[in-house]
Scaffold this active site. Structure first.
Site, PDB file in Angstrom:
ATOM      1  N   HIS A  88       1.564  10.174   9.320  1.00 34.59           N
ATOM      2  CA  HIS A  88       1.796  10.137  10.772  1.00 34.59           C
ATOM      3  C   HIS A  88       0.564  10.542  11.582  1.00 34.59           C
ATOM      4  O   HIS A  88       0.697  11.072  12.684  1.00 34.59           O
ATOM      5  CB  HIS A  88       2.996  11.013  11.157  1.00 34.59           C
ATOM      6  CG  HIS A  88       4.301  10.347  10.837  1.00 34.59           C
ATOM      7  ND1 HIS A  88       5.000   9.597  11.744  1.00 34.59           N
ATOM      8  CD2 HIS A  88       5.013  10.288   9.686  1.00 34.59           C
ATOM      9  CE1 HIS A  88       6.106   9.123  11.176  1.00 34.59           C
ATOM     10  NE2 HIS A  88       6.130   9.532   9.926  1.00 34.59           N
ATOM     11  N   ASP A 139      -1.953   0.173   7.917  1.00 33.18           N
ATOM     12  CA  ASP A 139      -1.371  -0.752   6.944  1.00 33.18           C
ATOM     13  C   ASP A 139      -2.174  -2.047   6.858  1.00 33.18           C
ATOM     14  O   ASP A 139      -2.559  -2.492   5.779  1.00 33.18           O
ATOM     15  CB  ASP A 139       0.082  -1.074   7.316  1.00 33.18           C
ATOM     16  CG  ASP A 139       0.947   0.164   7.294  1.00 33.18           C
ATOM     17  OD1 ASP A 139       0.447   1.222   6.861  1.00 33.18           O
ATOM     18  OD2 ASP A 139       2.113   0.082   7.723  1.00 33.18           O
ATOM     19  N   ASP A 144      -2.109   8.147  11.677  1.00 32.59           N
ATOM     20  CA  ASP A 144      -2.883   6.916  11.991  1.00 32.59           C
ATOM     21  C   ASP A 144      -2.787   6.579  13.475  1.00 32.59           C
ATOM     22  O   ASP A 144      -3.782   6.242  14.100  1.00 32.59           O
ATOM     23  CB  ASP A 144      -2.498   5.739  11.086  1.00 32.59           C
ATOM     24  CG  ASP A 144      -1.089   5.228  11.253  1.00 32.59           C
ATOM     25  OD1 ASP A 144      -0.214   6.018  11.694  1.00 32.59           O
ATOM     26  OD2 ASP A 144      -0.848   4.050  10.940  1.00 32.59           O
ATOM     27  N   GLY A 157       8.482   1.727   2.448  1.00 31.68           N
ATOM     28  CA  GLY A 157       7.260   2.468   2.721  1.00 31.68           C
ATOM     29  C   GLY A 157       6.052   1.898   1.999  1.00 31.68           C
ATOM     30  O   GLY A 157       5.011   2.535   1.938  1.00 31.68           O
ATOM     31  N   ARG A 186       0.846  -1.206   0.000  1.00 30.88           N
ATOM     32  CA  ARG A 186       0.000   0.000   0.000  1.00 30.88           C
ATOM     33  C   ARG A 186       0.873   1.245   0.000  1.00 30.88           C
ATOM     34  O   ARG A 186       2.032   1.218   0.429  1.00 30.88           O
ATOM     35  CB  ARG A 186      -0.959   0.020   1.198  1.00 30.88           C
ATOM     36  CG  ARG A 186      -0.276   0.168   2.572  1.00 30.88           C
ATOM     37  CD  ARG A 186      -0.270   1.589   3.070  1.00 30.88           C
ATOM     38  NE  ARG A 186       0.580   1.785   4.235  1.00 30.88           N
ATOM     39  CZ  ARG A 186       1.845   2.159   4.177  1.00 30.88           C
ATOM     40  NH1 ARG A 186       2.445   2.339   3.026  1.00 30.88           N
ATOM     41  NH2 ARG A 186       2.532   2.357   5.291  1.00 30.88           N
ATOM     42  N   TYR A 202      10.854   7.483  14.845  1.00 35.00           N
ATOM     43  CA  TYR A 202       9.429   7.157  14.758  1.00 35.00           C
ATOM     44  C   TYR A 202       8.854   7.049  16.176  1.00 35.00           C
ATOM     45  O   TYR A 202       7.828   7.650  16.496  1.00 35.00           O
ATOM     46  CB  TYR A 202       9.244   5.829  14.007  1.00 35.00           C
ATOM     47  CG  TYR A 202       7.802   5.367  13.896  1.00 35.00           C
ATOM     48  CD1 TYR A 202       6.968   5.841  12.889  1.00 35.00           C
ATOM     49  CD2 TYR A 202       7.269   4.445  14.801  1.00 35.00           C
ATOM     50  CE1 TYR A 202       5.648   5.418  12.777  1.00 35.00           C
ATOM     51  CE2 TYR A 202       5.946   4.022  14.704  1.00 35.00           C
ATOM     52  CZ  TYR A 202       5.152   4.500  13.689  1.00 35.00           C
ATOM     53  OH  TYR A 202       3.834   4.082  13.588  1.00 35.00           O
ATOM     54  N   SER A 251       4.799  -1.049   2.843  1.00 35.97           N
ATOM     55  CA  SER A 251       4.203  -1.946   3.825  1.00 35.97           C
ATOM     56  C   SER A 251       4.273  -3.419   3.454  1.00 35.97           C
ATOM     57  O   SER A 251       3.280  -4.151   3.519  1.00 35.97           O
ATOM     58  CB  SER A 251       2.752  -1.552   4.114  1.00 35.97           C
ATOM     59  OG  SER A 251       2.454  -1.996   5.408  1.00 35.97           O
ATOM     60  N   SER A 252       5.463  -3.851   3.121  1.00 37.05           N
ATOM     61  CA  SER A 252       5.651  -5.286   2.884  1.00 37.05           C
ATOM     62  C   SER A 252       5.382  -6.069   4.163  1.00 37.05           C
ATOM     63  O   SER A 252       4.976  -7.223   4.117  1.00 37.05           O
ATOM     64  CB  SER A 252       7.065  -5.567   2.377  1.00 37.05           C
ATOM     65  OG  SER A 252       8.025  -5.284   3.365  1.00 37.05           O
TER      66      SER A 252
HETATM   67  P1  ADP Z   1       7.776  -1.926   4.942  1.00 33.66           P
HETATM   68  O1  ADP Z   1       6.617  -2.542   5.683  1.00 33.66           O
HETATM   69  O2  ADP Z   1       7.560  -0.488   4.615  1.00 33.66           O
HETATM   70  O3  ADP Z   1       8.153  -2.689   3.723  1.00 33.66           O
HETATM   71  P2  ADP Z   1       9.103  -2.667   7.344  1.00 33.66           P
HETATM   72  O4  ADP Z   1      10.444  -2.421   7.919  1.00 33.66           O
HETATM   73  O5  ADP Z   1       7.911  -2.357   8.183  1.00 33.66           O
HETATM   74  O6  ADP Z   1       9.027  -1.970   5.923  1.00 33.66           O
HETATM   75  O7  ADP Z   1       8.985  -4.209   7.001  1.00 33.66           O
HETATM   76  C1  ADP Z   1       9.966  -4.835   6.220  1.00 33.66           C
HETATM   77  C2  ADP Z   1      10.333  -6.153   6.856  1.00 33.66           C
HETATM   78  O8  ADP Z   1       9.249  -7.113   6.721  1.00 33.66           O
HETATM   79  C3  ADP Z   1      11.511  -6.828   6.199  1.00 33.66           C
HETATM   80  O9  ADP Z   1      12.738  -6.309   6.696  1.00 33.66           O
HETATM   81  C4  ADP Z   1      11.283  -8.269   6.603  1.00 33.66           C
HETATM   82  O10 ADP Z   1      11.698  -8.493   7.935  1.00 33.66           O
HETATM   83  C5  ADP Z   1       9.776  -8.403   6.553  1.00 33.66           C
HETATM   84  N1  ADP Z   1       9.351  -8.911   5.232  1.00 33.66           N
HETATM   85  C6  ADP Z   1       8.616  -8.255   4.308  1.00 33.66           C
HETATM   86  N2  ADP Z   1       8.428  -9.025   3.212  1.00 33.66           N
HETATM   87  C7  ADP Z   1       9.080 -10.190   3.433  1.00 33.66           C
HETATM   88  C8  ADP Z   1       9.276 -11.409   2.689  1.00 33.66           C
HETATM   89  N3  ADP Z   1       8.800 -11.555   1.468  1.00 33.66           N
HETATM   90  N4  ADP Z   1       9.999 -12.390   3.282  1.00 33.66           N
HETATM   91  C9  ADP Z   1      10.476 -12.239   4.521  1.00 33.66           C
HETATM   92  N5  ADP Z   1      10.344 -11.140   5.262  1.00 33.66           N
HETATM   93  C10 ADP Z   1       9.653 -10.118   4.737  1.00 33.66           C
HETATM   94 MG    MG Z   2       5.971  -2.007   7.644  1.00 29.61          MG
END
Ligand code: ADP
Ligand code: MG
Length: 404
Positions: free
Chosen positions: A46, A184, A48, A136, A39, A234, A138-139
């Site tokens: 900032h 998120d 939420d 950013g 997303r 943060y 939100s993986s």
């Molecule tokens: P964002 O949410 O903005 O991408 P974050 O620091 O909140 O950044 O989250 C990133 C972290 O989420 C990665 O460093 C990892 O620990 C975890 N992560 C995300 N995607 C994966 C994936 N495909 N496999 C393993 N860990 C993941």
């Molecule tokens: Mg995140």
């Protein structure tokens, strides 16, 4: 969305890829696949965690998780392609945070299911992703919600209403140690295709607002920079917002008014006051942006984005030189080149900016901004930026295969 829309074909590609990677790794077909988007937040930076108003869109890059029942009962065997790493959760033992850190996003979600008394079978799980992590987009929430989707199918339960995003948020708090707001996980779960999602973080109400896809596009430019101080800063901004609320006896900064802030500003440090000012104005800007978008007043909507960026940079102080440079570069291209507005998105101190741009000029704008930034950056030995057009997409989905 039409059946052959670009978004559906991107999802189908990722789904087929995770199935094939799963088969290669585990020598069997998955029983289920769970897919969750990334997303970006268009406006409402900032706010939420201050019970404010945010306007995220789910974007067409995804986490794909495939799962199958394991022959070994009571054991979850999990592999991430991105991390090129595997780990095991023994369901007979308490699930607690552990290293490496990425596993905590998964452990936390598993823990959430177990504490609800949901029985899980042994599982093989493979995680694949097209979301750049730490940018950013939100993986992390995407990973949590996608894993939760697999566990729902495997456990034969459906988490109703807000329970799933809440469970995932708690996982991020307790296991990954990130005190994130609800935005998120809510976006990743509930977004609708082609829409922006106006989320009131106080009462958790949602309004899906159509994004005018024919005329506009959202470009995401990723700095690939993440400054060391981001986590501490943060937490410190969050702390400051809480201090202002506490000083006034408020539940959150959502209840703050200008006269209240005037009354206590000499008891507070300068940064706390300017953080509170940002929150007050940012909530107003989110509503104004939505109204301008509904009225098709694009330039006014774009102006809200520029103002949001300036406020995040100067008042909330969570921007950085790279983000400011990208926003400035977008501003310089201006209306003539189709740029309507730009701002940093996400927590700040690196990550990405979004640019609201006229659709037909969008790819030229992305290459223009990225090339200029990378030319300047060549002498500075900083990571190269990259950009893409993000199509507003739908929330998480699961697929269950009927295999005998
Ligand atoms: P964002 O949410 O903005 O991408 P974050 O620091 O909140 O950044 O989250 C990133 C972290 O989420 C990665 O460093 C990892 O620990 C975890 N992560 C995300 N995607 C994966 C994936 N495909 N496999 C393993 N860990 C993941
Ligand atoms: Mg995140």
């Amino acid at each position: 969305m039409t059946a052959d829309s670009p978004d559906e074909s991107t999802v189908a590609c990722g789904r087929d890829a995770v199935i094939s990677k799963f088969r290669k790794r585990f020598n069997c077909h998955p029983d289920f696949v769970s897919i969750a988007p990334g997303r970006v937040n268009l406006i409402g930076g900032h706010v939420d965690y201050n019970a404010g108003l945010v306007l995220p869109v789910a974007v067409d890059c995804h986490t794909f998780v495939a799962g199958a029942k394991n022959d070994e009962a009571g054991v979850l065997a999990i592999h991430s392609i991105r991390e090129n790493e595997s780990f095991v959760i023994d369901l007979a033992c308490p699930v607690v945070p552990a290293q490496p850190n990425w596993t905590n996003y998964v452990r936390g979600v598993v823990h959430g299911f177990l504490t609800r008394g949901i029985e899980l079978p042994g599982l093989k799980i493979l995680i694949d992703s097209t979301i750049p992590s730490g940018s950013g987009l939100s993986s992390s929430a995407s990973l949590e919600v996608a894993v939760a989707g697999i566990l729902e199918l495997a456990g034969g339960v459906v988490l109703e209403g807000n329970e799933k995003p809440r469970l995932c948020q708690l996982a991020e708090h307790q296991f990954a140690n990130v005190p994130c707001g609800i935005m998120d996980q809510f976006t990743v779960t509930f977004a609708q295709p082609g829409c922006m999602m106006l989320l009131d973080c106080r009462n958790e109400s949602i309004e899906h607002v159509p994004f005018n896809h024919d005329q506009l596009a959202v470009a995401v430019i990723n700095t690939h920079v993440r400054h060391e101080l981001s986590e501490g800063e943060y937490a410190s901004r969050r702390q400051r917002c809480e201090t202002v609320s506490k000083t006034l006896g408020l539940e959150s900064l959502r209840d703050l008014t200008w006269s209240m802030l005037d009354r206590v500003s000499d008891q507070l440090d300068e940064l706390s006051v300017s953080c509170a000012e940002h929150v007050l104005r940012e909530n107003e800007r989110t509503l104004a942006f939505v109204q301008y978008m509904k009225n098709e007043e694009w330039a006014r909507a774009g102006e809200m984005l520029y103002q949001s960026h300036t406020s995040l940079s100067e008042k909330f102080q969570v921007s950085c030189a790279e983000l400011d440079e990208l926003v400035e570069s977008a501003r310089k291209l201006g209306r003539e080149r189709g740029v309507l507005g730009a701002r940093m998105t996400g927590a700040g101190f690196g990550g990405s900016v979004i640019v609201l741009v006229e659709r037909e000029k969008a790819s030229d704008v992305v290459s223009g901004i990225v090339e200029t930034y990378n030319e300047i950056g060549a002498a500075l030995s900083r990571p190269r930026a990259s950009g893409f057009i993000a199509e507003p997409t739908g929330g998480a989905q699961v697929i269950k295969f009927d295999i005998d």
